[in-house]
Write an enzyme that holds these catalytic residues in place. Structure first.
Site, PDB file in Angstrom:
ATOM      1  N   SER A 140       0.848  -1.186   0.000  1.00 24.92           N
ATOM      2  CA  SER A 140       0.000   0.000   0.000  1.00 24.92           C
ATOM      3  C   SER A 140       0.893   1.248   0.000  1.00 24.92           C
ATOM      4  CB  SER A 140      -0.958  -0.040   1.190  1.00 24.92           C
ATOM      5  OG  SER A 140      -1.970   0.922   1.049  1.00 24.92           O
ATOM      6  N   ASP A 153      -9.678  -3.626  -5.473  1.00 24.44           N
ATOM      7  CA  ASP A 153      -9.038  -2.871  -4.397  1.00 24.44           C
ATOM      8  C   ASP A 153      -9.736  -1.533  -4.191  1.00 24.44           C
ATOM      9  OD1 ASP A 153      -7.249  -1.503  -2.673  1.00 24.44           O
ATOM     10  OD2 ASP A 153      -5.593  -2.718  -3.414  1.00 24.44           O
ATOM     11  N   HIS A 179      -7.974  -4.901  -1.462  1.00 27.29           N
ATOM     12  CA  HIS A 179      -6.754  -4.398  -0.841  1.00 27.29           C
ATOM     13  C   HIS A 179      -6.129  -5.400   0.122  1.00 27.29           C
ATOM     14  CE1 HIS A 179      -4.119  -1.013  -0.221  1.00 27.29           C
ATOM     15  NE2 HIS A 179      -4.229  -1.113   1.086  1.00 27.29           N
TER      16      HIS A 179
END
Length: 710
Positions: free
Chosen positions: A562, A647, A682
């Protein structure tokens, strides 16, 4: 015959490796798009990859997946062994430590082969009859992805509101279940915030947060009455500023329903409603003010307030009910300390429990609220011994108790749950994560060092390795970091990590600026126009580890996800020669384009982390480090990039575009692999075992590069 078989296997393996090396990677079509602002034009050749519904885009992602499978085919056996090994360390039939809330003991358990937890409770005593509230395995049946986003039980213990996501977009559907009859009521409320709901004291009124399906920001609070249509729900609050995040809950005292909004570390505001008066109006605790953050905990006839008002590292204050908006009525309980960050707070009838950070380590402090003649029992810290560890206040819903639950782990100590008697100062170990497969903590050792960065900052680094591992530069090493949003990377235990340590890897967690490990200033010095400190810290730690012979450039690996994936992209643009390979998970790499597009989920709430590029000073700074914008013709390390088609945090097209651009410009022959989970978002796969397959892929990628095939 044995020799012949070995020859055949070896020949086949070499043939497979040769085939994999000859496989040509897919190439995304180049379709230039000009993006102009502040008189500056960027040309994005792969902007079109954001067309999720375009079959050509989906086919390209699938082609990248197929290419990865072909390249890593020679280590498929290793990947399978790693998965089996990591799965074999997990106690499949397991149970959490129960906690008491009201008349019930609540816990979760897993069954053999089950991917998801089963949420249970027992009334009165742990010897009582088990009630299954939610069976995650049954609820997930028929879905490729499933996430129970939390639940909340009504005051009469008969109803539970819960929410679930079957897409991994973090848009949760809210449902209500009767725990006595097992009936799930017909109300279906889509696009809600996970875990942000609260029952009123009447056991029929419910408050929840609605999310914008485009930006994914929670922005509205509704009141729902059991048995009525959701179309009749009443809007009780709407947040007008799309830079604020919102949360909703019930105070530990059960007296108040609270709405909290936070501007990403810049401003906070709470609204309160008496839970016994659900149709009443919410009142503001203290109006928002730029630069002021605060948290509140209700205690009897007052509130404790954790605040950064005139206190960068926060201090603790108290204020009577009814006077909260008058800061002149606030009274200091614990003053600000330059070397201690006040991070957490919990209250009990006779004790105050604080979470604090000092020199990068967590501490738990206990203060008696009833007074005592013995200073050692009135105010003290729990003792912890490991050089690098993490400790935290656990979930403690019971107010009238002298026992606080806390958690502890270290790089060599599995996650442990303790109940601590605050009067007698005695700890009882309730559960320690059981690691199967012959794990012995005595086989491993940990260190904690400080590395001097280029500007003089002292960066803590937590290190673990198997005893006997040589520190002569010959060992492979995985360096991990995050470094954003003030989120701390804690030196906790990982059973999956053992698969690397047992194969000779050293693991190093660098606590770089952008996190909050060393206090609030550590965060402030790693954001906005100081963001490059984060990248420099990581590179400087890498160089130190090489200089001190923990590893060498041909065996040093880096990993981040991330915002940590942004870190990976910036690091390999700055110092690619230091790393043999890099794993960038769901990486945020197209910083400028994303931050200019306010329709992309969560963008507006990030302005106080990265800056708003519509202002030229931030645009120029972002552009100078954005990984996608700074890919150039040079050699890059071996690279594995992962993403999820759905995501919600970092859109899949960012890593896809990055890989496509790297393919065009990089001058090396190193591996460049992109894996897109076509059914997840995610967080990757949702099941406890399915997630291990993704870790096995990452580990196999690294182990293969240092010649480890077993």
């Amino acid at each position: 015959m044995k020799g012949t078989c070995l020859l055949i296997i070896t020949t086949l393996t070499l043939h497979s490796m040769t085939q994999a090396q000859n496989v040509q990677p897919p190439r995304a079509a180049i379709k230039p798009k000009e993006l102009t602002i502040h008189g500056d034009t960027r040309v994005d050749n792969y902007y079109y990859l954001n067309e999720r519904e375009n079959p050509d885009v989906i086919n390209y992602l699938k082609a990248e997946n197929a290419y990865l499978d072909q390249v890593l085919a020679p280590v498929k056996g290793l990947q399978d062994r790693l998965f089996d090994e990591m799965k074999g360390r997990i106690k499949q039939q397991d149970e959490s430590v129960p906690y008491k809330e009201g008349d019930y003991y609540y816990y979760t358990r897993y069954v053999t082969g089950g991917e998801y937890p089963i949420y249970c409770r027992k009334k009165g005593a742990l010897t009582g009859t088990e009630e299954v509230m939610f069976d995650g395995n049954a609820l997930a049946r028929g879905h490729n992805y499933y996430q129970l986003g939390g639940y909340e039980v009504s005051d009469n213990d008969e109803l539970a509101v819960f929410c679930e996501d079957t897409v991994s977009r973090r848009l949760y559907t809210l449902r209500i279940k009767n725990l006595k009859t097992g009936q799930i009521y017909p109300e279906i409320i889509p696009n809600t915030e996970a875990g942000s709901f609260a029952w009123a004291a009447d056991n029929k009124t419910l408050f929840y947060i609605k999310k914008d399906p485009q930006t994914l920001l929670g922005y509205q609070v509704f009141r729902h009455v059991l048995g009525t249509s959701p179309e009749q729900d009443v809007l009780v609050y709407e947040e007008p500023d799309n830079q604020f995040y919102m949360g909703l809950g019930r105070s530990k005292s059960k007296k108040y329903i609270t709405i909290g909004v936070d501007h990403n570390g810049v401003a906070t505001e709470y609204r309160l409603l008496d839970a016994s008066k659900p149709t009443g109006a919410f009142t503001v605790f203290l109006p928002r003010e730029k630069g002021h953050e605060y948290d509140i905990v209700h205690y009897k006839d007052k509130f404790y307030v954790r605040t950064n008002w005139k206190a960068e590292n926060f201090r603790l204050m108290e204020v009577p009910e009814g006077k909260t908006a008058d800061r002149n009525a606030w009274k200091e309980v614990i003053p600000h300390r330059a070397d201690v960050y006040l991070s957490d707070l919990d209250v009990f009838a006779n004790h105050l429990v604080l979470g604090e950070r000092k020199a990068g380590l967590t501490n738990i402090r206990i203060i008696s609220q009833k007074g005592t003649g013995d200073p050692a029992r009135a105010d003290f810290y729990l003792p912890f011994q490991d050089p690098a560890y993490v400790a935290g206040i656990g979930y403690n819903p019971d107010f009238n108790t002298n026992v606080v639950r806390y958690t502890y782990a270290s790089l060599t100590t599995p996650s442990s749950t303790y109940d601590y008697n605050m009067d007698t100062q005695t700890a009882t170990l309730m559960k320690r994560q059981e690691v199967l497969g012959g794990f012995d903590p005595a086989n491993y050792t940990s260190e904690r060092i400080f590395v001097t960065a280029r500007d003089g900052a002292k960066v803590p680094v937590s290190i673990v390795y198997r005893k006997g591992t040589k520190k002569d530069g010959s060992a492979p090493l995985l360096q991990y970091s995050y470094g954003s949003y003030g989120i701390n990377m804690e030196p906790s235990f990982s059973s999956t990590r053992l698969s690397l340590l047992d194969r000779g890897f050293i693991y190093a967690m660098a606590h770089i600026r952008g996190g909050q490990e060393m206090g609030r200033r550590w965060y402030e010095d790693g954001k906005m126009l100081k963001k490059k400190n984060t990248f420099n810290d990581f590179v400087d730690v890498s160089q130190h580890l090489i200089n001190q012979k923990y590893t060498s450039p041909d065996k040093l690996f880096a990993m981040g996800g991330s915002a940590g994936g942004l870190l990976m992209g910036a690091v390999i643009n700055q110092a690619p020669q230091l790393y043999r390979g890099v794993v960038a998970a769901v990486p945020f790499v197209d910083v400028v384009t994303t931050m200019l597009d306010e329709t992309i989920p969560l963008t507006t709430g990030e302005f106080e982390e990265w800056g708003n590029p519509k202002q030229k000073v931030y645009y120029d700074y972002m552009k100078s480090y954005s990984p996608y914008d700074n890919v150039t013709k040079k050699a890059y390390p071996n690279l594995l990039v992962t993403t999820g088609l759905h995501d919600s945090q970092v859109q899949y097209w960012e890593p896809a575009k990055w890989v496509a651009k790297l393919r065009t410009l990089k001058t090396d022959t190193n591996q460049l692999l992109l894996h897109t989970n076509m059914e997840a978002g995610h967080g990757g796969a949702s099941g406890r075992f399915q997630a291990l397959k993704e870790i096995a892929l990452e580990y196999a990628f690294m182990l293969n590069l240092v010649g480890v095939q077993q």
